[in-house]
Design a protein around this motif. Structure first.
Motif, PDB file in Angstrom:
ATOM      1  N   UNK A 160      44.618  36.922  39.972  1.00  0.00           N
ATOM      2  CA  UNK A 160      45.878  37.760  38.855  1.00  0.00           C
ATOM      3  C   UNK A 160      45.826  39.734  38.780  1.00  0.00           C
ATOM      4  N   UNK A 161      44.692  39.510  38.273  1.00  0.00           N
ATOM      5  CA  UNK A 161      43.762  41.168  36.637  1.00  0.00           C
ATOM      6  C   UNK A 161      43.782  41.667  38.672  1.00  0.00           C
ATOM      7  N   UNK A 162      42.383  41.325  39.381  1.00  0.00           N
ATOM      8  CA  UNK A 162      41.954  42.188  40.161  1.00  0.00           C
ATOM      9  C   UNK A 162      43.566  42.725  41.519  1.00  0.00           C
ATOM     10  N   UNK A 163      43.876  41.390  41.739  1.00  0.00           N
ATOM     11  CA  UNK A 163      44.560  42.096  42.999  1.00  0.00           C
ATOM     12  C   UNK A 163      46.760  42.523  42.669  1.00  0.00           C
ATOM     13  N   UNK A 164      46.463  41.859  41.361  1.00  0.00           N
ATOM     14  CA  UNK A 164      47.469  42.113  41.603  1.00  0.00           C
ATOM     15  C   UNK A 164      49.263  41.255  42.237  1.00  0.00           C
ATOM     16  N   UNK A 165      48.441  40.280  42.373  1.00  0.00           N
ATOM     17  CA  UNK A 165      49.288  39.082  43.242  1.00  0.00           C
ATOM     18  C   UNK A 165      49.581  37.947  41.952  1.00  0.00           C
ATOM     19  N   UNK A 166      51.193  37.433  42.526  1.00  0.00           N
ATOM     20  CA  UNK A 166      51.605  36.170  41.678  1.00  0.00           C
ATOM     21  C   UNK A 166      50.469  34.800  41.929  1.00  0.00           C
ATOM     22  N   UNK A 179      52.221  32.001  43.875  1.00  0.00           N
ATOM     23  CA  UNK A 179      52.032  31.576  45.629  1.00  0.00           C
ATOM     24  C   UNK A 179      51.612  32.634  46.416  1.00  0.00           C
ATOM     25  N   UNK A 180      51.006  34.087  46.737  1.00  0.00           N
ATOM     26  CA  UNK A 180      50.461  34.705  46.934  1.00  0.00           C
ATOM     27  C   UNK A 180      49.084  34.462  47.463  1.00  0.00           C
ATOM     28  N   UNK A 181      48.225  33.895  45.797  1.00  0.00           N
ATOM     29  CA  UNK A 181      47.248  34.211  45.864  1.00  0.00           C
ATOM     30  C   UNK A 181      47.001  32.424  46.265  1.00  0.00           C
ATOM     31  N   UNK A 182      47.972  31.892  46.522  1.00  0.00           N
ATOM     32  CA  UNK A 182      47.688  30.989  47.585  1.00  0.00           C
ATOM     33  C   UNK A 182      47.646  30.600  48.911  1.00  0.00           C
ATOM     34  N   UNK A 183      47.618  31.322  49.011  1.00  0.00           N
ATOM     35  CA  UNK A 183      48.182  32.009  50.913  1.00  0.00           C
ATOM     36  C   UNK A 183      46.878  32.004  51.258  1.00  0.00           C
ATOM     37  N   UNK A 184      45.647  32.616  50.276  1.00  0.00           N
ATOM     38  CA  UNK A 184      43.913  32.431  50.360  1.00  0.00           C
ATOM     39  C   UNK A 184      43.363  30.624  51.444  1.00  0.00           C
ATOM     40  N   UNK A 185      44.183  29.728  50.416  1.00  0.00           N
ATOM     41  CA  UNK A 185      43.411  28.443  50.510  1.00  0.00           C
ATOM     42  C   UNK A 185      44.168  27.694  51.042  1.00  0.00           C
ATOM     43  N   UNK A 236      48.009  26.741  34.477  1.00  0.00           N
ATOM     44  CA  UNK A 236      46.518  27.534  34.502  1.00  0.00           C
ATOM     45  C   UNK A 236      46.764  27.685  36.167  1.00  0.00           C
ATOM     46  N   UNK A 237      47.860  27.145  36.888  1.00  0.00           N
ATOM     47  CA  UNK A 237      47.991  27.723  38.409  1.00  0.00           C
ATOM     48  C   UNK A 237      48.499  28.817  38.590  1.00  0.00           C
ATOM     49  N   UNK A 238      49.914  28.917  37.820  1.00  0.00           N
ATOM     50  CA  UNK A 238      50.499  30.111  38.198  1.00  0.00           C
ATOM     51  C   UNK A 238      50.395  31.291  37.184  1.00  0.00           C
ATOM     52  N   UNK A 239      48.806  31.050  36.092  1.00  0.00           N
ATOM     53  CA  UNK A 239      48.915  32.255  35.006  1.00  0.00           C
ATOM     54  C   UNK A 239      48.717  33.550  36.524  1.00  0.00           C
ATOM     55  N   UNK A 240      48.152  33.582  37.529  1.00  0.00           N
ATOM     56  CA  UNK A 240      48.292  34.876  37.694  1.00  0.00           C
ATOM     57  C   UNK A 240      49.566  35.586  37.771  1.00  0.00           C
ATOM     58  N   UNK A 261      35.735  37.728  46.653  1.00  0.00           N
ATOM     59  CA  UNK A 261      36.611  38.552  47.327  1.00  0.00           C
ATOM     60  C   UNK A 261      37.736  38.396  48.547  1.00  0.00           C
ATOM     61  N   UNK A 262      38.920  39.165  48.080  1.00  0.00           N
ATOM     62  CA  UNK A 262      40.330  38.872  48.894  1.00  0.00           C
ATOM     63  C   UNK A 262      40.134  40.000  50.507  1.00  0.00           C
ATOM     64  N   UNK A 263      41.136  39.801  51.505  1.00  0.00           N
ATOM     65  CA  UNK A 263      41.356  40.530  51.685  1.00  0.00           C
ATOM     66  C   UNK A 263      42.945  40.763  51.592  1.00  0.00           C
ATOM     67  N   UNK A 264      43.201  41.817  50.703  1.00  0.00           N
ATOM     68  CA  UNK A 264      44.509  41.415  49.715  1.00  0.00           C
ATOM     69  C   UNK A 264      45.981  42.321  51.231  1.00  0.00           C
ATOM     70  N   UNK A 265      45.863  42.986  52.003  1.00  0.00           N
ATOM     71  CA  UNK A 265      46.088  42.845  53.084  1.00  0.00           C
ATOM     72  C   UNK A 265      46.903  41.980  53.940  1.00  0.00           C
TER      73      UNK A 265
END
Length: 498
Positions: free
Chosen positions: A87-93, A95-101, A250-254, A409-413
């Motif tokens: 959340x801090x590194x990429x600035x995403x909430x 639901x958006x972080x969960x898109x990666x996994x 602990x899930x949505x802390x981002x 390492x995430x692909x933010x775009x």
């Protein structure tokens, strides 16, 4: 703070709006104290006050109960900090972080599950706030409003329901103000709530000439006690319940750490604010309740009932105000932001933070929250442990994906593109969904037994359910790692995108 480029380039318009875009560094104002204040504001609430009381009701002495609360929050602090990192590194909430996994579309599964739990908590906290208003009216009216006949189906009387709806309407008005108002609310509320908690503790000590007999009452599990040798049978499911209390955040802390100025701010802020405040207010709940045994002749666990007995005038009004601030600061931060973001993620073009908040408020009424609080057994072992069985696997999958497989390492775009690296199979990462489903299964028989759906199950299922969050977390994360490796996943090189 330096980091990846947080500017989006050609995102899919169906996957982004102003509420779930990456938060640029220039818009981040949450410091260590902001994060700590967030936790103070969320922790200081009636359910926290009553947590240790529920454990004492199950047979623990005060020290065992408070230590169980503390240990559970030290455990959950780990995934809280880990999931706060992206959340801090990429600035995403969340639901958006969960898109990666889970995939662009699969992310709806964990985010909406988290949202439904938040709606349940929203209802519980709203019931608590309404109960405080009800107690005030009862004192002012000088009549026993509890003697009114209960409404059919609801199981509560008209006055109680009206107070519940009144407090609900107050929160709906606050939802209009947006996320930044939460930081201001928590920062203002935190010192006030700490002072009020300590003032309540001082009042109890002086009024009872000590904290009362409860702090000297031995555990029922001690040698010669009525439940000698049964401590561990109660401790482990209780510890799981304490972890489950904040397994949601602990899930949505981002959703919050995306506004932190640095990793140091989010890590130190959470470490200072969560376990220390939970332990302090668990002790205040036990000590004050113990004192009420001396003052009123019987233990009063519910502070909303206690304020009705403390006297009239300024005392009651101030107590009501403190409870209202505590409930508001907890509910708006912990139980509106997550479901609102989850609903935005479903359709960013049509759903805003406010609309998501309104839906949350509506569902909070529909769950009949007073039913969940009818007994400490149903509250701790059915509600808290039950949803931890669902959220544990999600937490394990998120952490393994981000730290173990992707090495942060995430692909933010790509998180905002349907044709990017997180499209998987039609937008669903089957590895994550299969791992989640399998990790939930072992806890189902135990849950059905505790909930009363099944009269009996083999002892092994009750034992597994006692560790629901831990079983789900480890099994979900482990299975996800195996399935991703079997599908040929390779970790990205440092500094590159997957």
């Amino acid at each position: 703070m330096s980091g990846p480029d947080l500017e989006l380039h050609d995102p899919d318009p169906g996957l982004v709006n102003d509420d779930i875009r990456p938060v640029p560094l220039a818009e981040r104002h949450w410091s260590v104290m902001s994060m700590a204040s967030l936790w103070v504001g969320m922790v200081v609430c009636v359910p926290t006050y009553m947590l240790a009381g529920g454990l004492i009701d199950q047979g623990m002495n005060w020290a065992q109960a408070v230590l169980t609360v503390m240990l559970g929050n030290v455990v959950v602090l780990g995934p809280m900090i880990l999931n706060g990192h992206p959340g801090t590194k990429y600035g995403v909430p969340f639901p958006v972080l969960a898109r990666a996994s889970f995939g662009i579309n699969g992310a709806h599964v964990p985010s909406l599950m988290r949202a439904l739990v938040a709606c349940g908590w929203f209802g519980i906290q709203t019931w608590v706030g309404g109960s405080a208003i009800f107690q005030l009216l009862d004192v002012i009216a000088g009549a026993d409003l509890t003697a009114l006949a209960d409404l059919p189906v609801l199981g509560i009387n008209a006055a109680e329901f009206a107070c519940f709806l009144g407090f609900w309407a107050l929160q709906v008005l606050i939802i209009h103000r947006g996320v930044e108002s939460i930081r201001l609310l928590e920062s203002a509320a935190a010192p006030f709530l700490i002072v009020m908690g300590l003032a309540l503790l001082s009042w109890a000590y002086l009024a009872a000439d000590g904290f009362g007999p409860m702090l000297s009452t031995p555990s029922q599990f001690a040698e010669g006690g009525p439940r000698e040798g049964e401590f561990w049978q109660v401790f482990f499911p209780s510890l799981t319940a304490m972890v489950g209390f904040w397994a949601t955040l602990s899930l949505n802390i981002p959703d919050f750490t995306r506004y932190a100025r640095s990793q140091r701010d989010q890590v130190l802020g959470q470490a200072i604010g969560l376990p220390t405040t939970m332990t302090l207010f668990a002790f205040i709940g036990v000590a004050v309740t113990s004192a009420t045994t001396v003052i009123y002749g019987a233990p009063i666990w519910d502070p909303t009932l206690l304020l009705g007995k403390m006297g009239g005038g300024v005392t009651v009004v101030l107590s009501l105000f403190a409870l209202t601030v505590a409930t508001l600061s907890t509910n708006i931060a912990a139980n509106v932001v997550s479901p609102a973001n989850a609903m935005i993620n479903v359709n960013p073009r049509k759903i805003s933070f406010r609309i998501g908040g309104y839906v949350t408020a509506g569902l909070g009424i529909a769950i009949f929250p007073w039913k969940l609080l009818e007994s400490t057994g149903s509250y701790i072992f059915t509600w808290l442990v039950g949803y931890s069985a669902l959220l544990g696997p999600i937490g394990g999958i998120l952490i393994v994906d981000y730290f173990v497989l992707r090495r942060t390492e995430l692909d933010l775009q790509g998180l905002y593109q349907r044709t990017g690296p997180y499209r998987y199979y039609k937008g669903f990462n089957l590895a994550a969904l299969i791992a989640f489903a399998i990790a939930v299964v072992p806890n189902v028989p135990g849950f059905l037994h505790v909930a009363g759906v099944l009269d009996s199950v083999a002892q092994i299922w009750d034992t597994i359910y006692a560790y629901a969050w831990f079983v789900g977390f480890l099994l979900g994360g482990g299975l996800y790692w195996i399935l991703m490796k079997l599908t040929g996943f390779e970790a990205p090189a440092k500094g590159t995108t997957p």
